[in-house]
Structure formats: structure tokens, C-alpha cells
Motif scaffolding. Sequence first.
Motif, PDB file in Angstrom:
ATOM      1  N   UNK A  47       0.785  -1.187   0.035  1.00  0.00           N
ATOM      2  CA  UNK A  47       0.068  -0.142   0.018  1.00  0.00           C
ATOM      3  C   UNK A  47       0.933   1.360   0.084  1.00  0.00           C
ATOM      4  N   UNK A  48       0.358   2.489  -0.829  1.00  0.00           N
ATOM      5  CA  UNK A  48       0.865   3.623  -0.643  1.00  0.00           C
ATOM      6  C   UNK A  48      -0.150   4.516  -0.457  1.00  0.00           C
ATOM      7  N   UNK A  49       0.018   5.827   0.322  1.00  0.00           N
ATOM      8  CA  UNK A  49      -1.018   6.618   0.677  1.00  0.00           C
ATOM      9  C   UNK A  49      -0.907   7.995   0.029  1.00  0.00           C
ATOM     10  N   UNK A  50      -2.144   8.322  -0.400  1.00  0.00           N
ATOM     11  CA  UNK A  50      -2.216   9.875  -0.824  1.00  0.00           C
ATOM     12  C   UNK A  50      -2.787  10.524  -0.058  1.00  0.00           C
ATOM     13  N   UNK A  51      -3.593   9.821   0.939  1.00  0.00           N
ATOM     14  CA  UNK A  51      -4.570  10.613   1.854  1.00  0.00           C
ATOM     15  C   UNK A  51      -3.846  11.498   2.726  1.00  0.00           C
ATOM     16  N   UNK A  52      -2.627  11.017   3.068  1.00  0.00           N
ATOM     17  CA  UNK A  52      -1.812  11.874   4.102  1.00  0.00           C
ATOM     18  C   UNK A  52      -1.267  13.231   3.300  1.00  0.00           C
ATOM     19  N   UNK A  53      -1.062  12.963   2.143  1.00  0.00           N
ATOM     20  CA  UNK A  53      -0.794  14.261   1.290  1.00  0.00           C
ATOM     21  C   UNK A  53      -1.782  15.331   1.276  1.00  0.00           C
ATOM     22  N   UNK A  54      -3.213  14.866   1.040  1.00  0.00           N
ATOM     23  CA  UNK A  54      -4.182  15.675   1.184  1.00  0.00           C
ATOM     24  C   UNK A  54      -4.432  16.421   2.396  1.00  0.00           C
ATOM     25  N   UNK A  69     -13.063  13.998   2.060  1.00  0.00           N
ATOM     26  CA  UNK A  69     -13.613  13.857   0.838  1.00  0.00           C
ATOM     27  C   UNK A  69     -14.380  15.078   0.359  1.00  0.00           C
ATOM     28  N   UNK A  70     -15.219  15.771   1.581  1.00  0.00           N
ATOM     29  CA  UNK A  70     -16.164  16.788   0.825  1.00  0.00           C
ATOM     30  C   UNK A  70     -15.407  18.024   0.751  1.00  0.00           C
ATOM     31  N   UNK A  71     -14.040  17.951   1.305  1.00  0.00           N
ATOM     32  CA  UNK A  71     -13.233  19.425   0.837  1.00  0.00           C
ATOM     33  C   UNK A  71     -12.896  19.288  -0.651  1.00  0.00           C
ATOM     34  N   UNK A  72     -12.931  17.988  -1.315  1.00  0.00           N
ATOM     35  CA  UNK A  72     -12.475  17.941  -2.547  1.00  0.00           C
ATOM     36  C   UNK A  72     -13.458  17.998  -3.593  1.00  0.00           C
ATOM     37  N   UNK A  73     -14.576  18.116  -3.162  1.00  0.00           N
ATOM     38  CA  UNK A  73     -15.880  18.086  -3.926  1.00  0.00           C
ATOM     39  C   UNK A  73     -15.669  19.311  -5.100  1.00  0.00           C
ATOM     40  N   UNK A  74     -15.109  20.361  -4.603  1.00  0.00           N
ATOM     41  CA  UNK A  74     -15.066  21.777  -5.567  1.00  0.00           C
ATOM     42  C   UNK A  74     -13.760  21.622  -6.309  1.00  0.00           C
ATOM     43  N   UNK A  75     -12.731  20.832  -5.913  1.00  0.00           N
ATOM     44  CA  UNK A  75     -11.443  20.780  -6.747  1.00  0.00           C
ATOM     45  C   UNK A  75     -11.558  19.985  -8.094  1.00  0.00           C
ATOM     46  N   UNK A  76     -10.574  20.423  -8.927  1.00  0.00           N
ATOM     47  CA  UNK A  76     -10.714  19.686 -10.342  1.00  0.00           C
ATOM     48  C   UNK A  76     -10.109  18.173  -9.978  1.00  0.00           C
ATOM     49  N   UNK A  80      -6.980  12.915  -3.190  1.00  0.00           N
ATOM     50  CA  UNK A  80      -7.286  12.347  -1.954  1.00  0.00           C
ATOM     51  C   UNK A  80      -8.388  11.470  -1.609  1.00  0.00           C
ATOM     52  N   UNK A  81      -9.639  11.671  -2.405  1.00  0.00           N
ATOM     53  CA  UNK A  81     -10.718  10.884  -2.476  1.00  0.00           C
ATOM     54  C   UNK A  81     -10.518   9.609  -3.260  1.00  0.00           C
ATOM     55  N   UNK A  82      -9.767   9.481  -4.473  1.00  0.00           N
ATOM     56  CA  UNK A  82      -9.534   8.344  -4.882  1.00  0.00           C
ATOM     57  C   UNK A  82      -8.434   7.374  -4.198  1.00  0.00           C
ATOM     58  N   UNK A  83      -7.704   8.105  -3.546  1.00  0.00           N
ATOM     59  CA  UNK A  83      -6.820   7.210  -2.565  1.00  0.00           C
ATOM     60  C   UNK A  83      -7.486   6.504  -1.478  1.00  0.00           C
ATOM     61  N   UNK A 182     -20.216   5.233  -0.541  1.00  0.00           N
ATOM     62  CA  UNK A 182     -21.058   4.708  -1.546  1.00  0.00           C
ATOM     63  C   UNK A 182     -22.517   5.792  -1.165  1.00  0.00           C
ATOM     64  N   UNK A 183     -22.843   5.990  -0.092  1.00  0.00           N
ATOM     65  CA  UNK A 183     -24.107   6.465   0.155  1.00  0.00           C
ATOM     66  C   UNK A 183     -24.270   8.102  -0.389  1.00  0.00           C
ATOM     67  N   UNK A 184     -22.787   8.717  -0.321  1.00  0.00           N
ATOM     68  CA  UNK A 184     -22.935   9.990  -0.842  1.00  0.00           C
ATOM     69  C   UNK A 184     -22.632  10.248  -2.285  1.00  0.00           C
ATOM     70  N   UNK A 185     -22.419   9.128  -2.803  1.00  0.00           N
ATOM     71  CA  UNK A 185     -22.194   9.232  -4.400  1.00  0.00           C
ATOM     72  C   UNK A 185     -20.569   9.509  -4.829  1.00  0.00           C
ATOM     73  N   UNK A 186     -19.642   8.942  -3.817  1.00  0.00           N
ATOM     74  CA  UNK A 186     -18.257   9.561  -4.225  1.00  0.00           C
ATOM     75  C   UNK A 186     -17.530   8.321  -4.819  1.00  0.00           C
ATOM     76  N   UNK A 187     -18.106   7.128  -4.730  1.00  0.00           N
ATOM     77  CA  UNK A 187     -17.477   5.902  -5.447  1.00  0.00           C
ATOM     78  C   UNK A 187     -17.995   4.469  -4.978  1.00  0.00           C
ATOM     79  N   UNK A 188     -17.282   3.755  -5.567  1.00  0.00           N
ATOM     80  CA  UNK A 188     -17.742   2.226  -4.984  1.00  0.00           C
ATOM     81  C   UNK A 188     -16.645   1.640  -4.245  1.00  0.00           C
ATOM     82  N   UNK A 189     -17.002   0.835  -2.994  1.00  0.00           N
ATOM     83  CA  UNK A 189     -16.199   0.309  -2.356  1.00  0.00           C
ATOM     84  C   UNK A 189     -16.092  -1.200  -2.661  1.00  0.00           C
TER      85      UNK A 189
END
Length: 189
Positions: A47-54, A69-76, A80-83, A182-189
Motif C-alpha cells: 500500500x501507498x497513501x495519498x490521503x496523507x498528502x491531502x 472527501x467533502x473538501x475535494x468536491x469543488x476541486x478539479x 485524496x478521495x480516489x486514494x 457509496x451513500x454520498x455518491x463519491x465512489x464504490x468500495x
Amino acid sequence: MSSQPYFETVKSFADVPITVNGVETLVFLEASEGLVQLFDLLGSGVFGFGVRTRYQADSSRCSTLENLVRSEVSLEDRHGTGCLIRLTRGLTFLCRALQHMQNDPSMELHVCFKRSYDEVLRHHHTFFVRSLAAVAVRAAPYRRDFYTRISQGAPREKLDAELAKWLSGLDVIVKRLKGFIEGEGYGRI
């Protein structure tokens, strides 16, 4: 050799605070680092982490994983969300495999990981990746060797108790993150 099982030497997922706002990011990352060390102990950097960077880029807005995750909604770039989605999948995979291991003491580790892979990750992968995963799963150490490495000289009962605590905490977190993502529509686990 140490007399403490591995799970007593790292931050436990059972100790990660979950508030009304969500899972605390920094403590979660500390527990996740213990997971990386576990795979290093077994000779596999997975595993590698991009969550820490965000988190480090804007810790005040990312104090919980949900807020990250919510903080990235308005970002291009929602790196962090993908990671976090991939990390949650990996943690769910590991959690299920180790739960299978604890629930059936006669099952070899590669069978536990195969079962977990089929439940958690298989549907995300192409045929080619599934073939590679099948080979990787077969490379899991023998159950007795795995226990020897992570018990670090401690009695089996002590390891089992610590592992159960660690898995219980991890299970709560991954289920919560799966429901949120999943409930908020950010992706699938």
C-alpha cells in the motif's frame, strides 16, 4: 525476540476516534501505517497513501476522512478521495481475510485471502488483473509462518485477543467509510 504480538506494537484501528463528524484522519493514518509495516514484516510492500498528502495540504478542512472527501468536491483534482477509496478497499480486503483466518483455524492463509479477494476486490478488476491477483494470493505465507512472524514470541492467545480487537476497530471504520462513500455518491468500495 519480542514478547509482544505485532498488533500491540502499532496503533490499533480500535483506538481511532469516530465522532459525529467522522473518522479522525490523523489517527486513522497512524493506524494505517501499522498496516504497511505488517506487509513489510511479511516481505511485501503493498500500500501507498495519498490521503496523507491531502491531509497535510489542508489539515483544518480534513480533520476527518469524511471532511477530507467533502473538501475535494469543488476541486478539479480529487486525488485524496480516489486514494481513500482504494485504501478502504484494501483495508476491507485485509480485514475480511484476517476475519476468515480467525473464524476458521484450519484454513490456510492463501484460502482466506482468495475468499476475501472474491468478496471485496474481484468485481473491480479485469480478467488480466484477476489472473495476477490469483498468483499473488497464492504467494501468501503459510498460516503457521504468518502467526510466528506477527506473534513475535508472544503466546498465541495474546495475539488472537489483540488481533480480534484490531479487526473489530478496523471493521467499524471500513463499514462506516463504505456507507459514506457509496451513500454520498463519491465512489464504490
